[in-house]
Write a protein that holds these residues in place. Sequence first.
Motif, PDB file in Angstrom:
ATOM      1  N   ASP A  45       0.535  -1.291  -0.066  1.00 18.88           N
ATOM      2  CA  ASP A  45       0.062   0.160   0.277  1.00 18.88           C
ATOM      3  C   ASP A  45       0.967   1.338  -0.155  1.00 18.88           C
ATOM      4  O   ASP A  45       1.567   1.459   0.920  1.00 18.88           O
ATOM      5  CB  ASP A  45      -0.778  -0.201   1.421  1.00 18.88           C
ATOM      6  CG  ASP A  45      -1.814   1.398   1.461  1.00 18.88           C
ATOM      7  OD1 ASP A  45      -1.592   2.062   0.275  1.00 18.88           O
ATOM      8  OD2 ASP A  45      -2.698   0.976   1.888  1.00 18.88           O
ATOM      9  N   ILE A  46       0.947   1.881  -0.708  1.00 21.69           N
ATOM     10  CA  ILE A  46       1.741   3.301  -1.054  1.00 21.69           C
ATOM     11  C   ILE A  46       0.728   4.584  -1.469  1.00 21.69           C
ATOM     12  O   ILE A  46       1.355   5.745  -1.572  1.00 21.69           O
ATOM     13  CB  ILE A  46       2.995   2.774  -2.372  1.00 21.69           C
ATOM     14  CG1 ILE A  46       1.930   3.003  -3.909  1.00 21.69           C
ATOM     15  CG2 ILE A  46       3.442   1.788  -2.367  1.00 21.69           C
ATOM     16  CD1 ILE A  46       2.564   2.912  -4.943  1.00 21.69           C
ATOM     17  N   THR A  47      -0.207   4.757  -0.796  1.00 26.50           N
ATOM     18  CA  THR A  47      -1.569   5.585  -0.457  1.00 26.50           C
ATOM     19  C   THR A  47      -0.730   6.465   0.407  1.00 26.50           C
ATOM     20  O   THR A  47      -0.509   7.384  -0.125  1.00 26.50           O
ATOM     21  CB  THR A  47      -2.514   5.126   0.168  1.00 26.50           C
ATOM     22  OG1 THR A  47      -2.709   3.723  -0.309  1.00 26.50           O
ATOM     23  CG2 THR A  47      -3.428   6.032  -0.082  1.00 26.50           C
ATOM     24  N   GLY A  48      -0.420   6.451   1.298  1.00 28.27           N
ATOM     25  CA  GLY A  48       0.613   6.960   2.214  1.00 28.27           C
ATOM     26  C   GLY A  48       1.581   8.202   1.663  1.00 28.27           C
ATOM     27  O   GLY A  48       1.301   9.041   1.083  1.00 28.27           O
ATOM     28  N   LYS A  49       2.330   7.298   0.586  1.00 31.58           N
ATOM     29  CA  LYS A  49       3.985   8.239  -0.022  1.00 31.58           C
ATOM     30  C   LYS A  49       3.045   8.856  -1.186  1.00 31.58           C
ATOM     31  O   LYS A  49       4.239   9.861  -1.279  1.00 31.58           O
ATOM     32  CB  LYS A  49       4.715   6.471  -0.500  1.00 31.58           C
ATOM     33  CG  LYS A  49       5.886   6.942  -1.271  1.00 31.58           C
ATOM     34  CD  LYS A  49       6.790   5.712  -1.530  1.00 31.58           C
ATOM     35  CE  LYS A  49       7.227   6.015  -2.270  1.00 31.58           C
ATOM     36  NZ  LYS A  49       7.689   4.171  -2.983  1.00 31.58           N
ATOM     37  N   MET A  50       2.122   7.971  -1.937  1.00 31.77           N
ATOM     38  CA  MET A  50       2.060   9.072  -2.708  1.00 31.77           C
ATOM     39  C   MET A  50       1.227  10.124  -2.360  1.00 31.77           C
ATOM     40  O   MET A  50       1.599  11.330  -3.400  1.00 31.77           O
ATOM     41  CB  MET A  50       0.959   7.918  -3.561  1.00 31.77           C
ATOM     42  CG  MET A  50       1.120   7.221  -4.692  1.00 31.77           C
ATOM     43  SD  MET A  50       1.699   7.697  -6.243  1.00 31.77           S
ATOM     44  CE  MET A  50       0.461   7.345  -6.923  1.00 31.77           C
ATOM     45  N   GLU A  92       1.324  15.896  -1.779  1.00 27.39           N
ATOM     46  CA  GLU A  92       1.293  17.323  -1.325  1.00 27.39           C
ATOM     47  C   GLU A  92       3.108  17.770  -1.093  1.00 27.39           C
ATOM     48  O   GLU A  92       3.338  19.232  -1.436  1.00 27.39           O
ATOM     49  CB  GLU A  92       2.097  16.515   0.696  1.00 27.39           C
ATOM     50  CG  GLU A  92       0.195  16.723   0.930  1.00 27.39           C
ATOM     51  CD  GLU A  92       0.229  16.206   1.993  1.00 27.39           C
ATOM     52  OE1 GLU A  92       0.500  16.866   2.511  1.00 27.39           O
ATOM     53  OE2 GLU A  92      -1.303  15.681   2.097  1.00 27.39           O
ATOM     54  N   LEU A  93       4.292  17.403  -1.917  1.00 28.19           N
ATOM     55  CA  LEU A  93       5.151  17.591  -1.910  1.00 28.19           C
ATOM     56  C   LEU A  93       5.496  18.666  -2.781  1.00 28.19           C
ATOM     57  O   LEU A  93       5.686  20.154  -3.508  1.00 28.19           O
ATOM     58  CB  LEU A  93       6.522  16.758  -1.927  1.00 28.19           C
ATOM     59  CG  LEU A  93       7.340  17.503  -2.181  1.00 28.19           C
ATOM     60  CD1 LEU A  93       8.529  17.991  -0.954  1.00 28.19           C
ATOM     61  CD2 LEU A  93       8.737  16.140  -2.503  1.00 28.19           C
ATOM     62  N   GLN A 144       4.489  24.031  -6.184  1.00 29.47           N
ATOM     63  CA  GLN A 144       3.510  24.937  -6.903  1.00 29.47           C
ATOM     64  C   GLN A 144       2.613  25.763  -6.260  1.00 29.47           C
ATOM     65  O   GLN A 144       3.466  26.580  -7.183  1.00 29.47           O
ATOM     66  CB  GLN A 144       2.398  23.819  -7.264  1.00 29.47           C
ATOM     67  CG  GLN A 144       2.864  22.883  -8.338  1.00 29.47           C
ATOM     68  CD  GLN A 144       3.108  23.093  -9.495  1.00 29.47           C
ATOM     69  OE1 GLN A 144       4.298  23.354  -9.576  1.00 29.47           O
ATOM     70  NE2 GLN A 144       2.851  24.534 -10.477  1.00 29.47           N
ATOM     71  N   ARG A 145       3.006  26.005  -4.729  1.00 27.52           N
ATOM     72  CA  ARG A 145       2.301  26.924  -3.957  1.00 27.52           C
ATOM     73  C   ARG A 145       3.665  27.869  -4.098  1.00 27.52           C
ATOM     74  O   ARG A 145       3.897  29.270  -3.962  1.00 27.52           O
ATOM     75  CB  ARG A 145       1.635  26.789  -2.722  1.00 27.52           C
ATOM     76  CG  ARG A 145       1.213  26.509  -2.791  1.00 27.52           C
ATOM     77  CD  ARG A 145      -0.047  26.408  -0.526  1.00 27.52           C
ATOM     78  NE  ARG A 145       0.885  25.805  -0.142  1.00 27.52           N
ATOM     79  CZ  ARG A 145       0.201  24.272  -0.518  1.00 27.52           C
ATOM     80  NH1 ARG A 145      -0.913  23.799  -0.664  1.00 27.52           N
ATOM     81  NH2 ARG A 145       1.016  23.542   0.655  1.00 27.52           N
ATOM     82  N   PHE A 146       4.504  27.398  -3.532  1.00 25.63           N
ATOM     83  CA  PHE A 146       5.939  27.675  -3.188  1.00 25.63           C
ATOM     84  C   PHE A 146       6.192  29.101  -4.901  1.00 25.63           C
ATOM     85  O   PHE A 146       6.558  30.218  -4.416  1.00 25.63           O
ATOM     86  CB  PHE A 146       7.586  27.053  -3.252  1.00 25.63           C
ATOM     87  CG  PHE A 146       8.501  27.746  -2.722  1.00 25.63           C
ATOM     88  CD1 PHE A 146       8.597  28.968  -1.470  1.00 25.63           C
ATOM     89  CD2 PHE A 146       9.745  28.396  -3.307  1.00 25.63           C
ATOM     90  CE1 PHE A 146       9.693  29.684  -1.535  1.00 25.63           C
ATOM     91  CE2 PHE A 146      10.408  28.902  -3.309  1.00 25.63           C
ATOM     92  CZ  PHE A 146      10.864  29.231  -2.193  1.00 25.63           C
ATOM     93  N   LYS A 147       5.786  28.360  -5.788  1.00 26.92           N
ATOM     94  CA  LYS A 147       6.829  28.701  -6.933  1.00 26.92           C
ATOM     95  C   LYS A 147       5.398  29.581  -7.574  1.00 26.92           C
ATOM     96  O   LYS A 147       5.911  30.798  -8.061  1.00 26.92           O
ATOM     97  CB  LYS A 147       6.209  27.866  -7.973  1.00 26.92           C
ATOM     98  CG  LYS A 147       7.116  28.530  -9.329  1.00 26.92           C
ATOM     99  CD  LYS A 147       7.308  26.525 -10.125  1.00 26.92           C
ATOM    100  CE  LYS A 147       6.733  27.157 -11.724  1.00 26.92           C
ATOM    101  NZ  LYS A 147       6.816  25.618 -12.094  1.00 26.92           N
ATOM    102  N   ALA A 148       3.763  29.710  -7.136  1.00 27.75           N
ATOM    103  CA  ALA A 148       3.190  31.042  -7.161  1.00 27.75           C
ATOM    104  C   ALA A 148       3.157  32.260  -6.679  1.00 27.75           C
ATOM    105  O   ALA A 148       3.780  33.659  -6.676  1.00 27.75           O
ATOM    106  CB  ALA A 148       1.812  30.078  -7.054  1.00 27.75           C
TER     107      ALA A 148
END
Lengths: 134, 582
Positions: free
Chosen positions: B248-253, B258-259, B264-268
């Motif tokens: 189960d890699i749900t958490g990893k995904m 989020e990263l 993206q946020r930082f870039k914006a």
Amino acid sequence: MNLKVLIIDDDAVVVFIQKKLMANNEISDSPLVFKRANPALDFIEAEENDKEFLILLDINMPGMNGWEFLNELNNKPDKHRYHVIMVTSSVEQRDKEKASQYPMVREFLEKPITNESCKKIKDIPEISHFFEKV
Amino acid sequence: MLKENEKLKILVIEDNYGDFVLIQEYLSDEYSNFKIERAENFRIGRKLLVDHGDFSAVLLDLSLPDVDKPEKLVKEVLELANSSAVIVLTGYADKDFGMKTLSWGVSDYLLKDEITSSILAKSIQYSRERKRVNRQLEESEKKYRNLFDASPLPMWVLDRNTLEFLNVNKAAIDLYGYNRQEFLKMTVRDLWVEGENVGEETWKKNKDTSFSLKIKHRTKEGKLLFMEVETNPISFDGRDARVSLASDITGKMKAEQELYHSQQRFKALVQDGSDMISIIDENYHYSYVSPSVENILDAEPENMEGRNVFDFIHPEDEIRIKKYLKFAGNKKTVQLPSYRYKNGNGNWRWLETIMSDLRDDPAVGGFVANSRDITQFINQEQVLKESLERYDTVAKATSDLILDFDLETDELKFNEAISEIFGYSTDDIALNRKWWESKIHPDDFGRIKAHSREMVERKRKLMHTEYRLACADGSYKYVLDRSYLLTDTSGNPKRIIGSIQDITDRYNYIKAIEDSNERLREIAWTQSHVVRAPLARIMGLIDLLRNNRENIENITEILDNILISSEELDKVIRKIANKTER
């Protein structure tokens, strides 16, 4: 006749004229003349209860003035017995309005009174029946 | 081969004593040390097997007196024999049957007539060896089964062609929420998310090989899972199958996503934000300017990078800013005072900047300057300042008493007129509503109180009232109060600004005029009586003469009266004329 005519005025000439006119117009041959209001009031009070009074009243008089006289009459119970004709040299509307507040004031005339004035007096509904010819 | 210390223990189930003795002798030929027991019938044999289960081998004769069906006998003995090797002894007639017993689990069969010492020994030895190997195989299978069942990662076995579940482990059951029975009726397709075909495509391409894939699965409850699946082809109970191991890699995904969002946020923020972010080296040259500078200052980052910061800062602000920059190394962040900065069009804009020292950070290697355009704010401030100055000047210049009452704090402020006109020293009075109300004339108070209540409750903007206000010496002044209600943006009353004018002089003047008018009216009235009295008499007498000419006896008296009245009238008129002249 049960109607007594009173002239209340301190001016002798005015009284002279009014007496003459009363007689000439057959209102009264011998009106009662008072130079002051107070004695007139005393006279009225002394008269019998079935008498009615036609009073020609001046406003500006020494002693009790016309207004004070009216106030006295106004305090009496049988006001319908008094028929007051205000006769004044004043031409002020205020006085005329003030006079109309008193129920026994029938007419407000400016001096001098004339034959015309006398006819008006005789036509006053409350007293006209005293002057009807038999 | 037997080890030295391992003692051979043989059970012989044989009704024929002669055969038993023969066997015993064969064994003695081969083994120096062994133990042998005999059961003459199946009943005894069974008892011995139950009581002492640890025989090395069981030699079973198929023709026993208490047994009708040899097949039943063989099967029961096999069951009881447990770990012991079972060797069937039979005659020629039963050769075929003996062969058949092998498929039931019998280790070997011997034809009685052919038995020799060496054949028997070899058979025993082989049978025991085979038994041991089988046992190991079983154990190993069991171990593997445990590995599958107890694996903390979800595992399953699929039919390689139909993708039907052939087996699932506990971890899979726990993760997906289907129980074993449900799984065994499903195919792996039931786990796949509808509309996605990565599973189907990968499977088709790699039907008989190992592969791994990342795929979205849905649990029985509908929860979406990101899974990484490794799957290998195996043979399972004779079927072409594949065994799959899933994690189960749900958490990893999620963390990866989020990263990504955070980046993206930082870039914006840096590119499109309302702040200009720049990196400045130790010599105050720009080494990086954020693209947002295009929106904020109409400038291109590439035209700024490499240039000195002070090329852009207004010369009059330069010294001030430099003074602050001296401290930039001492503290982590420094807030610079607002300064003028030349934008891309050559116009001056007001900026406000926060400098952070990140020279130690290898990713930055300089000061990070975060600048904001505050020109509009500065302009507004200027307008506000001018407006306040104007207000102040007006308050000083006017002879009115200016009152500023804060409805929330009950605080009153006055201009100097409070002492100049009303004689109060602001040091001596309590500057609040109560004090103010105590100075309103008691006869006016009720009216004024009602007015001010109406103003606040009905939010009336403007109110004009006149009343008397006490001075410090106890005297009253007439005032005209023009009050204005200030509200906040939601319309709630905040303050009352009042302009209070001393109208005492005007009031007295008007009062004097009114009094004089009243007197004149009285005079006029009296005069009309005085003048009109003799005139009325004359008019009355003349009327009398004209209408009664025939029957008037005293005509002389009338004429005399006319004369007297005329003289009186003349006197009155002269008197009035005299008075007016004076």
